[in-house]
Design a protein around this motif. Structure first.
Motif, mmCIF file in Angstrom:
data_model
loop_
_atom_site.group_PDB
_atom_site.id
_atom_site.type_symbol
_atom_site.label_atom_id
_atom_site.label_comp_id
_atom_site.label_asym_id
_atom_site.label_seq_id
_atom_site.Cartn_x
_atom_site.Cartn_y
_atom_site.Cartn_z
ATOM 1 N N GLY A 50 0.862 -1.191 0.000
ATOM 2 C CA GLY A 50 0.000 0.000 0.000
ATOM 3 C C GLY A 50 0.895 1.237 0.000
ATOM 4 N N PRO A 54 -4.288 -1.634 0.755
ATOM 5 C CA PRO A 54 -3.202 -2.598 0.475
ATOM 6 C C PRO A 54 -3.605 -3.519 -0.676
ATOM 7 C CG PRO A 54 -4.328 -3.163 2.527
ATOM 8 C CD PRO A 54 -4.973 -1.913 2.024
ATOM 9 N N ASN A 78 4.363 0.773 2.028
ATOM 10 C CA ASN A 78 4.114 -0.225 3.064
ATOM 11 C C ASN A 78 4.093 -1.576 2.389
ATOM 12 O OD1 ASN A 78 3.067 1.529 5.546
ATOM 13 N ND2 ASN A 78 2.321 2.397 3.631
ATOM 14 N N GLY A 123 0.424 -10.270 6.287
ATOM 15 C CA GLY A 123 1.588 -10.356 7.152
ATOM 16 C C GLY A 123 1.858 -9.007 7.805
HETATM 17 P P1 ADP Z 1 -0.587 2.657 10.033
HETATM 18 O O1 ADP Z 1 -1.580 2.616 11.105
HETATM 19 O O2 ADP Z 1 0.676 1.926 10.298
HETATM 20 O O3 ADP Z 1 -0.362 4.024 9.459
HETATM 21 P P2 ADP Z 1 -2.522 2.099 8.022
HETATM 22 O O4 ADP Z 1 -3.535 1.057 8.231
HETATM 23 O O5 ADP Z 1 -2.920 3.528 8.190
HETATM 24 O O6 ADP Z 1 -1.241 1.766 8.865
HETATM 25 O O7 ADP Z 1 -1.981 1.915 6.551
HETATM 26 C C1 ADP Z 1 -0.968 2.683 6.046
HETATM 27 C C2 ADP Z 1 -0.637 2.140 4.671
HETATM 28 O O8 ADP Z 1 -0.180 0.808 4.779
HETATM 29 C C3 ADP Z 1 -1.808 2.074 3.716
HETATM 30 O O9 ADP Z 1 -1.372 2.465 2.440
HETATM 31 C C4 ADP Z 1 -2.213 0.618 3.712
HETATM 32 O O10 ADP Z 1 -2.748 0.227 2.482
HETATM 33 C C5 ADP Z 1 -0.907 -0.074 3.955
HETATM 34 N N1 ADP Z 1 -1.010 -1.349 4.671
HETATM 35 C C6 ADP Z 1 -1.745 -1.629 5.748
HETATM 36 N N2 ADP Z 1 -1.556 -2.902 6.160
HETATM 37 C C7 ADP Z 1 -0.647 -3.447 5.304
HETATM 38 C C8 ADP Z 1 -0.028 -4.731 5.197
HETATM 39 N N3 ADP Z 1 -0.266 -5.705 6.064
HETATM 40 N N4 ADP Z 1 0.842 -4.919 4.202
HETATM 41 C C9 ADP Z 1 1.140 -3.938 3.336
HETATM 42 N N5 ADP Z 1 0.585 -2.721 3.384
HETATM 43 C C10 ADP Z 1 -0.298 -2.465 4.357
#
Ligand code: ADP
Ligand code: ZN
Ligand code: MG
Length: 494
Positions: free
Chosen positions: A24, A176, A215, A227
């Motif tokens: 993501g 994501p 991410n 994961g």
């Molecule tokens: P955080 O709380 O760490 O900021 P978020 O849920 O707000 O995480 O997501 C931030 C970014 O990470 C978004 O672009 C989302 O799509 C991506 N993301 C969330 N979970 C995952 C995952 N397990 N693997 C890869 N990307 C992820």
């Protein structure tokens, strides 16, 4: 296995294939406004350090921010281009952290009530189209730029340029939904294209007006649960994005395969080393203590205002591509090339509007013009040949006044000198020869010089015909009308 070994490159392809990446992106985009988001300072890039600053963006006590209406409109335009729901109510918050690039001690950013949510962007990769969800789009201010290098006392001191402080940004967070570095690349590229088309941003990665954090996590193919992810910061080019993702995916697989666990952490792309490095783990994650910004009114967007923004929405890349295919009979490939940028598509349509046939215009732009621009390191907007000048040349070729071969020579000169076609054709004597007497003389001469080939042709070897055409064209420096040459040779040889 040592940590270094776990992180080593070169995971076997069979192993790679057993996993699926989940990615993501969080993209920060600088909005194309003349002034900053909460004050009247200029947003111009490259000005001397600390010349575009005022008490508001320097965070002096007693100052109050005022929202730049244009910035909000551009953010709304972006949100609508990505099919988001623009909320009637949104609100700025204070994101608190202590760092010299942030003179107020907090960044003003939208948090629990973002401007827009629930959009999507369609990408194309490997001939398949896929919708990538956009979770949210919100507005925020940029921070200052720390200058850790380049001064005689840089080993002891860091300098700060506050010109960038308070420049308007939107952050666009994807779901994501991306499954490979190539998809992430396609997503960022498409996103950039839409932002350029809509003139929301310059998207200049070198100048930092488009920045991307990625991410990434991996899971066994077929698994439902995601994961643990790592967030990689500092990806200021498409190449770095792709390489950092490839690196991370292999690192995750390596750790998991050796029985380890992925720690949720923030990592930095190390350009020189071509690898990612841990910046902070979850344990040290910032607590930003977000709270609503008391100095700004909540943002209210009426349905009528949204309508107005929609009405002013420029044609988006997908629509333009479809129109090029439908209106000009282009192949999807050609339409893709010619709509790559808004400026290139405009250029093509200006050539057509000036009277050139669409097919010829499409061909010449893709071969002659783009190649030369590329070699000269120029953008389409800096083309030495204006659309009307190219149209004029193409009309001369189309009407047979000069041959296509001469046309290409003329074009090269036009590109080099910026002159129009007419004077170049006159100066080089390139007008097409349709004078049959003159062409016939050339034909007879070629035949007289090649009696054995004449005999061969007359004995039934028709392949030799091409030889004669070539020789006559050469003798006339490519200026003879090819059709007339053909007709005369047929008659004389027959
Ligand atoms: P955080 O709380 O760490 O900021 P978020 O849920 O707000 O995480 O997501 C931030 C970014 O990470 C978004 O672009 C989302 O799509 C991506 N993301 C969330 N979970 C995952 C995952 N397990 N693997 C890869 N990307 C992820
Ligand atoms: Zn200011
Ligand atoms: Mg988040």
């Amino acid at each position: 296995m040592s940590r270094a070994a776990q992180e080593s490159r070169g995971i076997a392809p069979e192993l790679l294939a057993r996993y699926e990446a989940v990615i993501g992106l969080e993209v920060h985009v600088q909005l194309k406004t003349a002034s900053k988001v909460f004050c009247a300072c200029s947003t111009r890039f490259g000005d001397p350090p600390n010349t575009n600053v005022c008490p508001v963006c320097l965070g002096l006590p007693g100052t109050l921010p005022v929202l730049n209406r244009r910035a909000l409109e551009l953010a709304m335009r972006a949100a609508l281009a990505f099919h988001c729901i623009v909320r009637e109510h949104s609100r700025f918050a204070r994101k608190n952290y202590f760092y010299p690039d942030l003179p107020k001690g907090y960044q003003i950013s939208m948090y629990e009530l973002p401007l827009a949510t629930g959009g999507w962007l369609e990408i194309e990769w490997n001939d398949t189209r896929k919708r990538i969800g956009i979770t949210r789009l919100h507005m925020e201010e940029d921070a200052a730029k720390n200058l850790h290098e380049g001064f005689s006392d840089s080993d002891r001191k860091s300098y700060i340029d506050y010109n960038r402080c308070g420049v308007p940004l939107v952050e666009i967070v994807s779901e994501p939904d991306l499954r490979s570095p190539a998809e992430a690349y396609a997503y960022l590229n498409t996103l950039k294209q839409v932002l350029e088309y809509t003139e929301v941003s310059d998207c200049n990665m070198e100048e930092g007006s488009l920045r991307c954090d990625a991410n990434v996590s991996v899971r066994r193919r077929g698994a439902e649960e995601f994961g643990t992810k790592a967030e990689v910061k500092n990806l200021n080019s498409f190449r770095y994005l792709q390489r950092a993702l490839e690196y991370e995916i292999e690192r995750h697989i390596g750790v998991l395969e050796s029985g380890g666990r992925i720690e949720q952490e923030t990592r930095l792309w190390n350009v020189a080393g071509g690898r990612t490095e841990s910046m902070r783990t979850k344990e040290f994650a910032h607590d930003y203590r977000y709270f609503p910004e008391p100095d700004l009114l909540p943002v209210r967007v009426s349905a009528a205002w949204k309508e107005e923004i929609l009405k002013l929405m420029p044609e988006l890349p997908d629509a333009r591509r479809a129109r090029f295919i439908g209106n000009y009979g282009m192949t999807p490939y050609d339409a893709g090339v010619l709509t790559d940028t808004h400026a290139l598509a405009d250029y093509f349509e200006a050539v057509v509007r000036a009277g050139a046939p669409a097919k010829t215009a499409a061909n010449w732009i893709q071969t002659e013009l783009l190649r030369r621009l590329n070699d000269a390191g120029k953008e389409i907007n800096g083309s030495p040949v204006a659309p009307a000048a190219l149209a004029e040349l193409l009309k001369l070729v189309e009407s047979g006044q000069i041959t296509a071969a001469s046309g290409k020579k003329v074009f090269a000169k036009m590109f080099e000198t910026g002159q129009p076609a007419g004077p170049i054709i006159a100066a080089e004597g390139l007008t097409q020869i349709s004078d049959t007497a003159k062409i016939e003389r050339a034909c007879r001469e070629v035949m007289a010089n090649n009696p054995e080939n004449v005999a061969r042709y007359r004995a039934g070897n028709e392949g030799v015909f091409k030889f004669f055409v070539g020789q006559v064209m050469r003798a006339t420096r490519g200026q003879a009308n090819p059709q007339v040459v053909n007709d005369i040779l047929k008659r004389l040889l027959g």
